[in-house]
Design an enzyme around this catalytic site. Structure first.
Site, mmCIF file in Angstrom:
data_model
loop_
_atom_site.group_PDB
_atom_site.id
_atom_site.type_symbol
_atom_site.label_atom_id
_atom_site.label_comp_id
_atom_site.label_asym_id
_atom_site.label_seq_id
_atom_site.Cartn_x
_atom_site.Cartn_y
_atom_site.Cartn_z
ATOM 1 N N LEU A 274 0.824 -1.205 0.000
ATOM 2 C CA LEU A 274 0.000 0.000 0.000
ATOM 3 C C LEU A 274 0.862 1.260 0.000
ATOM 4 C CD1 LEU A 274 -3.058 -0.788 2.280
ATOM 5 C CD2 LEU A 274 -3.109 0.080 -0.063
ATOM 6 N N LYS B 283 7.727 -5.711 -8.123
ATOM 7 C CA LYS B 283 7.798 -6.618 -6.961
ATOM 8 C C LYS B 283 8.451 -7.884 -7.490
ATOM 9 C CE LYS B 283 4.967 -8.703 -3.298
ATOM 10 N NZ LYS B 283 5.589 -8.027 -2.145
ATOM 11 N N ASP C 286 -0.678 -7.919 -4.994
ATOM 12 C CA ASP C 286 0.209 -6.792 -4.700
ATOM 13 C C ASP C 286 0.902 -6.308 -5.972
ATOM 14 O OD1 ASP C 286 -0.524 -7.165 -2.085
ATOM 15 O OD2 ASP C 286 1.353 -8.089 -1.464
ATOM 16 N N GLY D 72 10.158 -5.041 -1.646
ATOM 17 C CA GLY D 72 10.707 -6.293 -1.145
ATOM 18 C C GLY D 72 9.616 -7.260 -0.728
ATOM 19 N N GLY E 289 8.393 -9.492 2.751
ATOM 20 C CA GLY E 289 8.614 -9.720 4.169
ATOM 21 C C GLY E 289 9.532 -8.667 4.771
ATOM 22 N N ARG F 138 -0.190 2.737 10.670
ATOM 23 C CA ARG F 138 -0.931 2.239 11.838
ATOM 24 C C ARG F 138 -1.664 0.958 11.474
ATOM 25 N NH1 ARG F 138 -3.856 5.942 16.416
ATOM 26 N NH2 ARG F 138 -4.112 4.273 17.943
ATOM 27 N N PRO G 15 -2.797 6.832 9.150
ATOM 28 C CA PRO G 15 -3.704 6.326 10.186
ATOM 29 C C PRO G 15 -4.316 5.003 9.760
ATOM 30 C CG PRO G 15 -4.803 8.006 8.902
ATOM 31 C CD PRO G 15 -3.385 7.960 8.402
ATOM 32 N N LEU H 205 -6.841 2.899 8.205
ATOM 33 C CA LEU H 205 -7.833 3.233 7.190
ATOM 34 C C LEU H 205 -8.770 2.053 6.967
ATOM 35 C CD1 LEU H 205 -5.427 4.906 4.558
ATOM 36 C CD2 LEU H 205 -6.947 6.082 6.174
#
Length: 230
Positions: A19, A39, A56, A119, A121, A179, A207, A209
């Site tokens: 994200l 990725k 992703d 990356g 992990g 978060r 924050p 979301l």
């Protein structure tokens, strides 16, 4: 060749690397920069008519302004959602940092203003018995953006990861506080501690979301330190 390339690492798995990577691309797009995202290794892929696809990697492909083939965005894909080196072993394959770095360099030849390499992990995810994904970043010599999952234990995880990044001879270009848990105890105190102990700029405080989109994340990102830095 890509003008600004960053390796996006995380303090752990599931801390929001994708994200944040997509948000970085969206923020750069909004500033009129041409963008590309890759990725190189993805586990947890779905079987489709076109082959293995990872959600992703598809998001990065979608958010980039320069459209690449899926194979360029995610050249190494595994179906099981397990550690990549274990998935490779189960298939009789061997992951190699030099080959992965070469695949990234191929995309880095794109005429992009801004590129992210996400990356998998944490920083020391193994590729084989002697190499980790950090070796790819070391070969590429790219500055690192660290995504910190704000949850219990994040201070220790962050400081250890930053220590490893610096020990590997790479520069921490910035970090993002994401978060991950809405009810985290002493969130403000943890964030203040990290701010006081990290010298790299805080690029975003995201924050919790309910609806996570790249555009929503982009609204919290300050690209200025990254753009002015290179």
């Amino acid at each position: 060749m890509a003008k600004r390339t960053f390796f996006v690492a995380g303090t752990d798995t599931d801390v929001g690397k994708t994200l944040v990577s997509a948000g970085l691309l969206a923020a750069a797009n909004q500033q009129g920069l041409s963008t590309v995202g890759v990725k190189p290794i993805a586990a947890g892929c779905e079987i489709t008519e076109e082959g293995l696809r990872n959600s992703d990697a598809l998001l990065l492909q979608q958010m980039a302004s320069i459209k690449l083939s899926y194979a360029q965005v995610n050249p190494i894909a595994f179906e099981p959602a397990i550690a990549p080196h274990i998935a490779a072993q189960q298939q009789g394959r061997r992951l190699d940092a030099d080959r992965i770095a070469a695949l990234c360099r191929g995309v880095m030849m794109q005429p992009a203003d801004f590129m992210v390499i996400e990356g998998a992990g944490g920083w020391r995810v193994p590729l084989n018995h002697r190499q980790t994904l950090a070796d790819v970043a070391k070969l590429l010599r790219t500055p690192v953006i660290l995504v910190v999952g704000m949850k219990l234990g994040c201070i220790n995880h962050t400081l250890l990861t930053v220590e490893a990044i610096v020990k590997d001879g790479l520069r921490l270009a910035g970090w993002v506080a994401n978060r991950a848990e809405p009810q985290m105890s002493c969130y403000d105190e943890n964030l203040a501690t990290l701010k006081s102990m990290l010298s790299a700029p805080l690029l975003a405080e995201i924050p919790y979301l309910e609806t996570c989109t790249a555009e929503a994340v982009a609204s919290y990102i300050d690209l200025a330190p990254l753009i002015a830095d290179q």
